[in-house]
Design an enzyme around this catalytic site. Structure first.
Site, short mmCIF file in Angstrom:
data_model
loop_
_atom_site.label_atom_id
_atom_site.label_comp_id
_atom_site.label_asym_id
_atom_site.label_seq_id
_atom_site.Cartn_x
_atom_site.Cartn_y
_atom_site.Cartn_z
N ARG A 49 31.63 -20.77 24.31
CA ARG A 49 30.43 -20.55 23.50
C ARG A 49 29.43 -21.67 23.74
NH1 ARG A 49 30.30 -22.37 18.49
NH2 ARG A 49 32.49 -21.87 18.09
N TYR A 101 7.01 -4.68 21.61
CA TYR A 101 8.19 -3.83 21.55
C TYR A 101 8.62 -3.62 20.10
CZ TYR A 101 13.21 -2.78 21.87
OH TYR A 101 14.46 -2.24 21.70
N ASP A 173 6.73 -13.05 26.39
CA ASP A 173 7.72 -12.09 26.85
C ASP A 173 7.27 -11.60 28.22
OD1 ASP A 173 9.28 -9.85 27.40
OD2 ASP A 173 9.38 -9.20 25.31
N LYS A 198 16.62 -5.79 32.03
CA LYS A 198 15.62 -5.02 32.76
C LYS A 198 15.54 -5.45 34.23
CE LYS A 198 14.78 -3.27 28.63
NZ LYS A 198 15.33 -4.20 27.65
#
Length: 382
Positions: A49, A101, A173, A198
């Site tokens: 982690r 978005y 973004d 993406k």
């Protein structure tokens, strides 16, 4: 790394041979824990982690691709957006592009506002509106450019100049453009965000998100969120993104070529009420796209007037798959009002121009003539 050209960086940044075995590909370290060398000492990792060798290589590559000082990989694009604002405090103010978005708005409206953080949506294409919205409590301006799915642009350099004059950071973004076609940090932004799901991954086979910082304090801040909140990217999905990055410049070249060809074809279709693609000279922000982007990409949207017409089109396409997401090698199309922006009210969607007839395209890397023929036969049904 040295000042290599972009195609070289994509293949080699963070992807040097494994020092233990000489493996050319970055190994997938599927280990949750690592043997310590003593009390309070280790070989660089103790628990996955907090850090993992495969994730480290991806984060190194991400920083190199965006020209940043540190990269940070998260379990999804939304986990990255959460990390962006996770260390803000009650009373802090965030300015966000009004046309973003739908998932970003859902997170900000239904989660982040509950922490007493003020979210204000502003048309960041209007520089006077951006400056007027800044308060003493403003800590961040978050830009999405081009926006999903309306394809409106924000002048990154101009907004960054305004923000910095007030001591405010700017995040961008950059998912739609990828690092190949737009470099927000070079234009003055402080932080870059990606949904690695993406274009960076490029094969529609893994979720992921990333933040790339430009300052040493960004590394400290985002490392803390990774370790404390735990929304990190798994080693195997880090490997998938690293694999995708190797061909990113080649894929973006093909996406770009196909995107331009499809947009040119659609610009001649009388059944479209509106077509949004910044690469067209008819786009109101075409000059800005030329100035701050290195290309126009393969994302676009158009309005067929009614949901029924959009439904007929989506039912008729064959190569363009009716599916959410974008940026994969395959072409996709979707109905934004009931997918990416379903979380918004109908009034909000109408205000943003996300009408019932709006269809979004993510143009893949298939043969452009086949894609145009598919669109042609589908539009004939409308």
């Amino acid at each position: 790394m040295p000042e290599y050209k972009y195609a070289t960086l994509a293949v080699h940044a963070g992807q040097y041979p494994d020092p233990l075995t000489g493996a050319v590909n970055v190994p997938v370290y599927l280990s949750s824990t690592f043997e310590l060398t003593g009390i309070g000492t280790d070989k660089g990792w103790d628990y996955s982690r907090a850090g993992n060798p495969t994730r480290d290589r991806l984060e190194e590559a991400l920083a190199a691709l965006e020209g940043g000082s540190s990269g940070h990989a998260f379990g999804s694009g939304m986990a990255a957006i959460y990390a962006l604002v996770a260390t803000l405090h009650t009373g802090d103010h965030v300015i966000c592009s009004s046309n973003v978005y739908g998932g970003t708005q859902r997170l900000f409206n239904l989660v982040i506002r509950n922490y007493g953080i003020e979210i204000e949506y502003v048309d960041t294409g209007d520089l006077k509106a951006v400056e007027a919205a800044i308060k003493p409590s403003t800590k961040l301006i978050h830009i999405e450019t081009p926006t999903n799915p309306i394809m409106t642009l924000t002048d990154i350099a101009a907004v960054s100049s305004i923000a910095h004059a007030h001591g405010v950071e700017v995040s961008v973004d950059n998912t739609f453009m990828s690092p190949v076609l737009q470099s927000p940090l070079a234009l003055g932004a402080d932080i870059v965000m990606h949904s690695t799901t993406k274009f960076l991954n490029g094969h529609s086979d893994g979720l992921g998100g990333a933040l790339i910082g430009s300052k040493p304090e960004h590394k400290e801040r985002f490392n803390l969120v990774q370790k404390a909140a735990g929304g990190i990217l798994s080693p195997f999905e880090c490997f998938l993104v690293l694999r995708g990055i190797k061909t990113l410049p080649l894929r973006m070249k093909a996406h770009e070529e196909n995107g331009r060809a499809v947009a040119d074809f659609l610009s001649l279709q009388s059944k479209l009420k509106r077509l949004a693609y910044p690469g067209l000279k008819s786009h109101p922000q075409h000059d800005l796209a030329v100035m701050q982007q290195k290309g126009f990409g393969s994302m676009m949207s158009f309005d067929l007037g009614t949901q029924a017409a959009a439904g007929r089109f989506l039912g008729a396409v064959k190569l363009f798959l009716n599916a959410e997401s974008l940026g994969g090698v395959e072409s996709l199309t979707s109905h934004s009002a009931t997918t990416t922006h379903a979380a918004l009210s109908e009034d909000d969607r109408q205000r943003l121009g996300i009408t019932e007839g709006l269809v979004r395209l993510s143009v893949g890397i298939e043969d452009k003539e086949d894609l145009i023929a598919d669109l042609d036969q589908a539009l004939a049904v409308v």
